[in-house]
Design a protein around this motif. Structure first.
Motif, PDB file in Angstrom:
ATOM      1  N   ARG A  67       0.860   4.098  -2.823  1.00 55.12           N
ATOM      2  CA  ARG A  67       0.661   5.520  -2.543  1.00 55.12           C
ATOM      3  C   ARG A  67       1.818   6.350  -3.073  1.00 55.12           C
ATOM      4  O   ARG A  67       1.607   7.440  -3.632  1.00 55.12           O
ATOM      5  CB  ARG A  67       0.513   5.735  -1.033  1.00 55.12           C
ATOM      6  CG  ARG A  67      -0.833   5.313  -0.463  1.00 55.12           C
ATOM      7  CD  ARG A  67      -1.037   5.872   0.924  1.00 55.12           C
ATOM      8  NE  ARG A  67      -0.040   5.367   1.849  1.00 55.12           N
ATOM      9  CZ  ARG A  67      -0.193   4.283   2.592  1.00 55.12           C
ATOM     10  NH1 ARG A  67      -1.297   3.565   2.498  1.00 55.12           N
ATOM     11  NH2 ARG A  67       0.751   3.889   3.423  1.00 55.12           N
ATOM     12  N   GLN A  93       1.478   9.195  -5.835  1.00 54.53           N
ATOM     13  CA  GLN A  93       1.948  10.548  -5.598  1.00 54.53           C
ATOM     14  C   GLN A  93       2.939  10.981  -6.668  1.00 54.53           C
ATOM     15  O   GLN A  93       2.928  12.142  -7.095  1.00 54.53           O
ATOM     16  CB  GLN A  93       2.589  10.634  -4.211  1.00 54.53           C
ATOM     17  CG  GLN A  93       1.587  10.531  -3.066  1.00 54.53           C
ATOM     18  CD  GLN A  93       2.262  10.439  -1.709  1.00 54.53           C
ATOM     19  OE1 GLN A  93       3.489  10.383  -1.618  1.00 54.53           O
ATOM     20  NE2 GLN A  93       1.473  10.420  -0.650  1.00 54.53           N
ATOM     21  N   GLU A 110       0.829  -1.202   0.000  1.00 60.15           N
ATOM     22  CA  GLU A 110       0.000   0.000   0.000  1.00 60.15           C
ATOM     23  C   GLU A 110       0.865   1.254   0.000  1.00 60.15           C
ATOM     24  O   GLU A 110       0.541   2.242  -0.691  1.00 60.15           O
ATOM     25  CB  GLU A 110      -0.923   0.005   1.216  1.00 60.15           C
ATOM     26  CG  GLU A 110      -2.025  -1.053   1.159  1.00 60.15           C
ATOM     27  CD  GLU A 110      -2.860  -1.082   2.430  1.00 60.15           C
ATOM     28  OE1 GLU A 110      -2.504  -0.348   3.383  1.00 60.15           O
ATOM     29  OE2 GLU A 110      -3.864  -1.821   2.456  1.00 60.15           O
TER      30      GLU A 110
END
Length: 366
Positions: A158, A162, A154
């Motif tokens: 992320r 980003q 995860e």
């Protein structure tokens, strides 16, 4: 290297299958140690029933580890659901214990490992009590591994998201900056043509329109490119300066100092035009005498140096507030961060010199 390996491991196979397969290691070690112990006890031959039994117990445990995986997916540890998750995982550990003990009893019966005088129910309860601490510890160990891999994946997702958002933001920002620059340049050129038409200088106005159409064609056909080779940029600048030479007639002279070795270096598209516009506007246009602009491009170690020098009245900070130079600083900051510099200084022999430095890149490096 570790993160790339973990990405490949986590993405190439289901995690529950990898954890189950990992039980092959203790199965092989348990088989080996049981074999060595049976040989070292001095009984002469190996106890193959005990050896097979030791290995099968770990293989059975491996087959039961998906219980922990699916419960981890169904009941993740969150602050708001921690009590329910704890109860679910304690139940999972007990189910694993009962399953492991049941399979152990079944294997013992198949291999004739149960003591003949031991009642089956009592033997079964004995196995559950013996396996309980091991099952609980191993269940939560497997659960910790699952959560660690899950949170790692995860976090990587992320981070990747980003990065994509940052790249999209930078692309949008650069596109907006270039769209700001194009109308600015067009307005200045059309304003010059308007002055020529008003002065009935139709020959020069016609020549400027012809040159401007060529420049605009290149601007509109550039698409979403942020970088071009220096050679391509110089060809565009030659057209732009030809327009300005029509405006100033014989008052504008251009000198070129370009190292051949850097012509294939990548530069931000239209990066020199604002510097030339600034030199012409605040240097050449403010002098009634003949003006000179020198364009230089050379290697400065592992960086590319681009400079535009004029012989005008010199640099004044107020002249650094235009759209073009602010645009240039913003583009350099977005593309290179702190690795790029734009300096505008007075030259020791008079006039202004604007210098850009940024890391040298070539198309083969991308």
């Amino acid at each position: 290297m570790v993160s790339r390996f973990a990405d490949r491991v986590a993405g190439s196979r289901p995690l529950w299958l990898l954890i189950a397969a990992a039980c092959l290691v203790p199965a092989l070690l348990s088989t080996l140690t049981t074999y060595l112990n049976s040989r070292l006890t001095g009984r002469g031959s190996a106890d193959w029933g005990a050896i097979i039994f030791a290995g099968l117990l770990w293989l059975v445990f491996g087959a039961l580890t998906p219980i922990a995986y699916f419960l981890a997916r169904r009941y993740p540890v969150r602050r708001e659901t921690i009590v329910r998750a704890a109860l679910a995982h304690l139940t999972g550990a007990l189910v694993l214990c009962v399953g492991w003990a049941s399979a152990g009893v079944a294997v013992a019966l198949l291999l004739n490992r149960r003591p003949p005088q031991e009642p089956l129910l009592r033997y079964y309860v004995y196995w559950i009590l013996v396996n309980l601490p091991w099952a609980v510890v191993l269940y939560f160990t497997v659960l910790g591994c699952i959560f660690a891999f899950t949170y790692y994946r995860e976090a990587r997702e992320r981070e990747s998201q980003q990065s994509r958002l940052a790249a999209q933001l930078a692309e949008a920002k650069l596109g907006a900056l270039r769209m700001q620059l194009n109308p600015h340049f067009l307005f200045n050129s059309l304003n010059a043509i308007t002055v020529m038409v008003r002065d009935e200088n139709t020959r020069d106005a016609s020549r400027m329109l012809e040159l401007l159409s060529g420049v605009l064609r290149q601007v509109l056909q550039s698409g979403k490119r942020q970088h071009v080779t220096l050679d391509e940029e110089l060809k565009f600048i030659e057209k732009y300066l030809a327009i300005e030479q029509v405006r100033f007639s014989d008052r504008l002279r251009v000198q070129w100092s370009i190292e051949p070795a850097v012509r294939d270096a990548l530069v931000p598209e239209f990066i020199l035009q604002p510097l030339l516009e600034n030199a012409i506007r605040h240097g050449i246009a403010k002098s009634s005498e003949s003006g000179m602009i020198q364009v230089t491009a050379c290697a400065d170690g592992n960086r590319l140096l681009l400079s535009v020098q004029d012989n005008g009245p010199g640099y004044r900070p107020v002249s650094d507030s235009g759209v073009g130079l602010a645009n240039t600083r913003a583009r350099l900051s977005t593309l290179f961060g702190e690795d790029a510099q734009l300096q505008i200084l007075n030259h020791k022999d008079g006039g202004t010199v604007a210098t850009i430095r940024f890391p040298m890149r070539r198309r083969i490096d991308e």
